[in-house]
Design a protein around this motif. Structure first.
Motif, mmCIF file in Angstrom:
data_model
loop_
_atom_site.group_PDB
_atom_site.id
_atom_site.type_symbol
_atom_site.label_atom_id
_atom_site.label_comp_id
_atom_site.label_asym_id
_atom_site.label_seq_id
_atom_site.Cartn_x
_atom_site.Cartn_y
_atom_site.Cartn_z
ATOM 1 N N VAL A 26 -29.224 -29.356 -60.850
ATOM 2 C CA VAL A 26 -28.577 -30.342 -61.624
ATOM 3 C C VAL A 26 -27.561 -30.896 -60.563
ATOM 4 C CG1 VAL A 26 -29.511 -29.576 -63.663
ATOM 5 C CG2 VAL A 26 -26.902 -29.293 -62.655
ATOM 6 N N ASP A 27 -27.117 -32.245 -60.568
ATOM 7 C CA ASP A 27 -26.144 -32.896 -59.806
ATOM 8 C C ASP A 27 -24.738 -32.833 -60.435
ATOM 9 O OD1 ASP A 27 -28.462 -35.264 -57.591
ATOM 10 O OD2 ASP A 27 -28.740 -35.004 -59.788
ATOM 11 N N SER A 28 -24.694 -32.713 -61.643
ATOM 12 C CA SER A 28 -24.017 -32.085 -62.437
ATOM 13 C C SER A 28 -23.690 -31.334 -63.298
ATOM 14 C CB SER A 28 -22.921 -32.978 -61.897
ATOM 15 O OG SER A 28 -22.935 -33.738 -63.287
ATOM 16 N N LEU A 29 -22.953 -29.987 -63.049
ATOM 17 C CA LEU A 29 -23.011 -28.618 -64.487
ATOM 18 C C LEU A 29 -21.602 -29.482 -65.047
ATOM 19 C CD1 LEU A 29 -23.763 -26.879 -66.273
ATOM 20 C CD2 LEU A 29 -23.761 -25.220 -64.507
ATOM 21 N N HIS A 30 -21.455 -28.934 -66.032
ATOM 22 C CA HIS A 30 -19.959 -28.809 -67.001
ATOM 23 C C HIS A 30 -20.470 -28.267 -68.523
ATOM 24 C CE1 HIS A 30 -15.667 -29.725 -68.469
ATOM 25 N NE2 HIS A 30 -16.031 -29.954 -69.184
ATOM 26 N N TYR A 31 -19.646 -27.072 -68.689
ATOM 27 C CA TYR A 31 -19.470 -26.355 -69.620
ATOM 28 C C TYR A 31 -18.476 -26.977 -70.966
ATOM 29 C CZ TYR A 31 -22.990 -22.602 -68.548
ATOM 30 O OH TYR A 31 -24.139 -22.264 -67.293
ATOM 31 N N LEU A 32 -18.397 -27.289 -72.057
ATOM 32 C CA LEU A 32 -17.011 -27.362 -73.004
ATOM 33 C C LEU A 32 -15.736 -26.293 -72.673
ATOM 34 C CD1 LEU A 32 -16.081 -29.718 -74.809
ATOM 35 C CD2 LEU A 32 -16.908 -28.030 -76.682
ATOM 36 N N SER A 33 -14.252 -26.614 -72.329
ATOM 37 C CA SER A 33 -13.997 -25.257 -72.633
ATOM 38 C C SER A 33 -13.847 -24.929 -74.047
ATOM 39 C CB SER A 33 -12.819 -25.751 -72.283
ATOM 40 O OG SER A 33 -12.446 -26.946 -72.728
ATOM 41 N N LEU A 65 -27.620 -12.342 -69.377
ATOM 42 C CA LEU A 65 -26.650 -14.147 -69.222
ATOM 43 C C LEU A 65 -25.899 -14.754 -68.081
ATOM 44 C CD1 LEU A 65 -24.182 -12.073 -72.078
ATOM 45 C CD2 LEU A 65 -26.320 -14.046 -72.246
ATOM 46 N N ILE A 66 -26.640 -15.742 -67.852
ATOM 47 C CA ILE A 66 -26.139 -16.192 -66.541
ATOM 48 C C ILE A 66 -25.060 -16.860 -66.758
ATOM 49 C CG2 ILE A 66 -27.124 -18.155 -67.088
ATOM 50 C CD1 ILE A 66 -29.145 -18.907 -64.548
ATOM 51 N N GLY A 67 -24.300 -16.922 -67.180
ATOM 52 C CA GLY A 67 -23.101 -16.951 -67.550
ATOM 53 C C GLY A 67 -21.999 -15.973 -66.915
ATOM 54 N N ALA A 68 -22.221 -14.700 -67.035
ATOM 55 C CA ALA A 68 -22.208 -13.526 -66.872
ATOM 56 C C ALA A 68 -22.543 -13.294 -65.731
ATOM 57 C CB ALA A 68 -22.557 -12.979 -67.700
ATOM 58 N N THR A 69 -23.293 -13.426 -65.151
ATOM 59 C CA THR A 69 -23.897 -13.203 -63.579
ATOM 60 C C THR A 69 -24.283 -13.860 -62.416
ATOM 61 O OG1 THR A 69 -26.830 -13.616 -64.331
ATOM 62 C CG2 THR A 69 -25.705 -11.122 -64.597
ATOM 63 N N HIS A 70 -23.689 -15.359 -62.789
ATOM 64 C CA HIS A 70 -23.488 -16.642 -61.445
ATOM 65 C C HIS A 70 -22.518 -16.884 -61.921
ATOM 66 C CE1 HIS A 70 -27.630 -15.496 -62.145
ATOM 67 N NE2 HIS A 70 -28.064 -15.975 -60.339
ATOM 68 N N SER A 71 -22.189 -18.023 -60.568
ATOM 69 C CA SER A 71 -20.574 -18.537 -60.871
ATOM 70 C C SER A 71 -20.879 -19.495 -60.906
ATOM 71 C CB SER A 71 -20.285 -18.773 -59.565
ATOM 72 O OG SER A 71 -20.679 -19.492 -58.824
ATOM 73 N N LEU A 72 -20.745 -20.833 -61.185
ATOM 74 C CA LEU A 72 -20.671 -22.134 -61.734
ATOM 75 C C LEU A 72 -21.570 -23.233 -60.754
ATOM 76 C CD1 LEU A 72 -18.180 -23.845 -63.952
ATOM 77 C CD2 LEU A 72 -20.093 -22.436 -64.749
ATOM 78 N N GLU A 73 -20.754 -22.860 -59.758
ATOM 79 C CA GLU A 73 -21.802 -23.189 -58.772
ATOM 80 C C GLU A 73 -23.552 -23.068 -58.460
ATOM 81 O OE1 GLU A 73 -20.617 -26.580 -56.967
ATOM 82 O OE2 GLU A 73 -21.777 -26.654 -56.134
ATOM 83 N N GLU A 74 -23.262 -21.819 -58.462
ATOM 84 C CA GLU A 74 -24.617 -21.004 -58.211
ATOM 85 C C GLU A 74 -25.625 -21.560 -59.667
ATOM 86 O OE1 GLU A 74 -23.190 -16.536 -56.473
ATOM 87 O OE2 GLU A 74 -23.538 -16.498 -58.563
ATOM 88 N N ILE A 75 -24.859 -21.932 -60.815
ATOM 89 C CA ILE A 75 -25.419 -21.829 -61.980
ATOM 90 C C ILE A 75 -26.146 -23.473 -61.371
ATOM 91 C CG2 ILE A 75 -25.673 -22.573 -64.774
ATOM 92 C CD1 ILE A 75 -23.964 -20.566 -65.065
ATOM 93 N N LYS A 76 -25.521 -24.562 -60.633
ATOM 94 C CA LYS A 76 -25.547 -25.461 -60.585
ATOM 95 C C LYS A 76 -27.168 -25.967 -59.893
ATOM 96 C CE LYS A 76 -23.791 -29.363 -57.995
ATOM 97 N NZ LYS A 76 -23.229 -29.428 -57.495
ATOM 98 N N LYS A 77 -26.798 -24.809 -59.007
ATOM 99 C CA LYS A 77 -27.711 -25.318 -57.906
ATOM 100 C C LYS A 77 -29.532 -24.937 -58.560
ATOM 101 C CE LYS A 77 -25.559 -24.306 -53.126
ATOM 102 N NZ LYS A 77 -24.539 -23.515 -52.107
#
Ligand code: SF4
Length: 483
Positions: free
Chosen positions: A417-424, A401-413
């Motif tokens: 993408v220019d920006s990334l936001h997940y719903l809270s 799961l990319i969300g379990a293994t990477h930070s938000l900044e790493e996922i964005k890179k």
């Protein structure tokens, strides 16, 4: 969803209708999105039961002639995607068995979490299992129950199960619909004239012009007798744990699940996303089809126009053969194609419902940029997926799961993408008009409503290779002497 997670199953049942098999066929057809590996119908005419199950889609498994052989005015049906037990005809449902008190048929949506304990115990007492599914356990518990009354035996057996289970059950007396005490998976009650119906989602009621009555409550079994309907509660919990991902992705937007309409909930997800992080852009684009409602909500809330910037092919089979290793991204291209006139030189908001591994999304972003998108802002209509599901949804192990293994900044890179936001999580609950005491959010929060002793207890969660060959099994059960 641009990457597949799969719902485990869809259920349908009808009591007291002369066209029970045909209506069940239609109901299963409508629930096909919940499982495409196998389909089955069991019908009952008095004490006689008939079953037809097969591998493949509903339309492939049943023909007019087959439906004609499924006699009787009561029926239960099932479409399956395997999360425990292999994808094999032996594990296709509904299960139909004869035992000392007659016959019983069971169709199950969900995963039990004490499968291994129960199965080991039953096997040590002499039970021989026919399938490798968790669903068969209930049949063995029923057969061993000292209670002569079927409903008492069922109640006693259900109280030994832990995990997620919505079920439809039929014997020579009853059609029963029930949900586990936490209500993890959905089941609704409908009515068509004098006939009662159970279904995973209410889109199956619409197709047969039946009316929605209500949701089956967590811990409730609704029993359709020959002349009346009865409600019994067999298990009590202080909270509910209904799968919130049913509202985000699995259920059809034209359905009601858990007593809630899916479309407004999904539109609210998009609205919440837009409120949480306002972003300047020229166009909102959905990853079709499952993100369309959220993208509509995002567009309505933000005032940014929505356009069809990605076209999805609906004619892709479950698997395809890539002609050459050198043709990378071929799979994503077969499924999605960008619309250059919508994307060229535009600042694009892309809305998807979730990211599991991130592999397909990376390809889609690359495709959008190639089609001329000036900026790509990715908005995910659910929180970061950080844990696997053990309650009947096929998800990869945590390490994938990319969300379990990477930070938000790493996922964005990684996704470029220019920006990334997940719903809270709070935004998710608000959109679904629910609370932590009402919904399971474990895949996003790590707070599992039911504890388990180890992953091995869930059986293999990995996706099984589907045998493309069709297999059918047709069974007729006549009442036996010892019933
Ligand atoms: S863990 Fe996630 S997918 Fe599984 S039941 Fe809970 S909310 Fe649904």
């Amino acid at each position: 969803m641009s990457e597949a997670t799969h719902e485990a199953c869809g259920l349908f049942a009808i009591a007291d209708h002369p066209e029970a098999s045909h209506l069940t066929y239609l109901g299963l057809y409508t629930l096909q999105h919940r499982g495409q590996e196998s389909a089955g119908i069991v019908t009952a005419e008095g004490e006689h039961a008939s079953s037809h199950i097969g591998m493949g889609l509903v339309a492939d498994v049943f023909e007019e002639e087959t439906l004609g052989k499924l006699r009787g005015n009561r029926a239960i049906g099932h479409v399956r995607y395997s999360t425990t037990g292999s994808s094999d005809i032996i594990n296709a449902q509904p299960i139909l068995c004869e035992y000392r008190r007659g016959w019983v048929s069971v169709a199950h949506n969900g995963n039990l979490i004490n499968t291994m304990e129960l199965r080991s115990d039953l096997e040590s007492k002499g039970s021989i299992f026919r399938t490798t599914t968790d669903s068969e356990i209930l049949i063995h518990l029923l057969a061993r129950s000292p209670h002569v009354d079927f409903l008492d035996a069922l109640e006693e057996s259900l109280n030994k199960l832990r995990g997620a289970y919505s079920m439809v059950i039929m014997n020579d007396q009853y059609v029963i619909g029930l949900r586990d005490p936490l209500g993890i998976r959905p089941l609704s009650l409908g009515r068509k004239g004098d006939s009662y119906i159970f279904c995973s989602e209410t889109c199956a009621l619409d197709i047969i012009e039946a009316e929605y009555v209500r949701t089956v409550e967590p811990g409730e079994m609704v029993i359709i007798h020959k002349d009346r309907i009865e409600s019994r509660f067999f298990g009590k919990e202080t909270r509910k744990a209904q799968c919130i991902f049913e509202l985000v992705y699995f259920s059809r937007p034209d359905s009601i699940v858990f007593g809630k309409r899916v479309h407004p909930a999904r539109e609210n997800l998009g609205r919440e996303l837009a409120r949480e992080l306002p972003t300047e852009a020229d166009v909102v684009v959905a990853i079709p089809d499952s993100s369309i409602c959220s993208a509509v909500g995002y567009s309505l809330e933000s005032g940014i126009p929505m356009q069809q910037g990605i076209i999805r092919s609906h004619y892709i089979g479950r698997t395809f053969i890539e002609p050459s290793q050198s043709i990378r991204d071929f799979g994503a291209k077969l499924k999605y194609n960008p619309v250059r006139s919508v994307l060229n030189d535009k600042r694009v908001i892309v809305v998807d419902d979730s990211i599991v591994r991130g592999t397909t999304m990376r390809k889609i972003v690359k495709m959008l940029r190639k089609a001329g998108a000036a900026e790509v802002h990715l908005r995910i209509a659910s929180p970061v997926w950080i844990e696997p599901c053990y309650y009947g949804v096929d998800t990869p192990e945590r390490g994938k799961l990319i969300g379990a293994t990477h930070s938000l900044e790493e996922i964005k890179k990684h996704l470029r993408v220019d920006s990334l936001h997940y719903l809270s999580i709070e935004g998710l609950l608000k959109a679904c008009e629910g609370t932590h005491e009402e919904f399971c959010t474990a895949c996003f929060s790590g707070k599992y409503p039911l504890k388990w002793n180890g992953a091995h207890q869930f059986g293999s969660l990995s996706k099984k290779v589907v045998d493309a060959e069709k297999h059918y099994v047709h069974i007729d059960v006549e009442p036996s002497d010892n019933a």
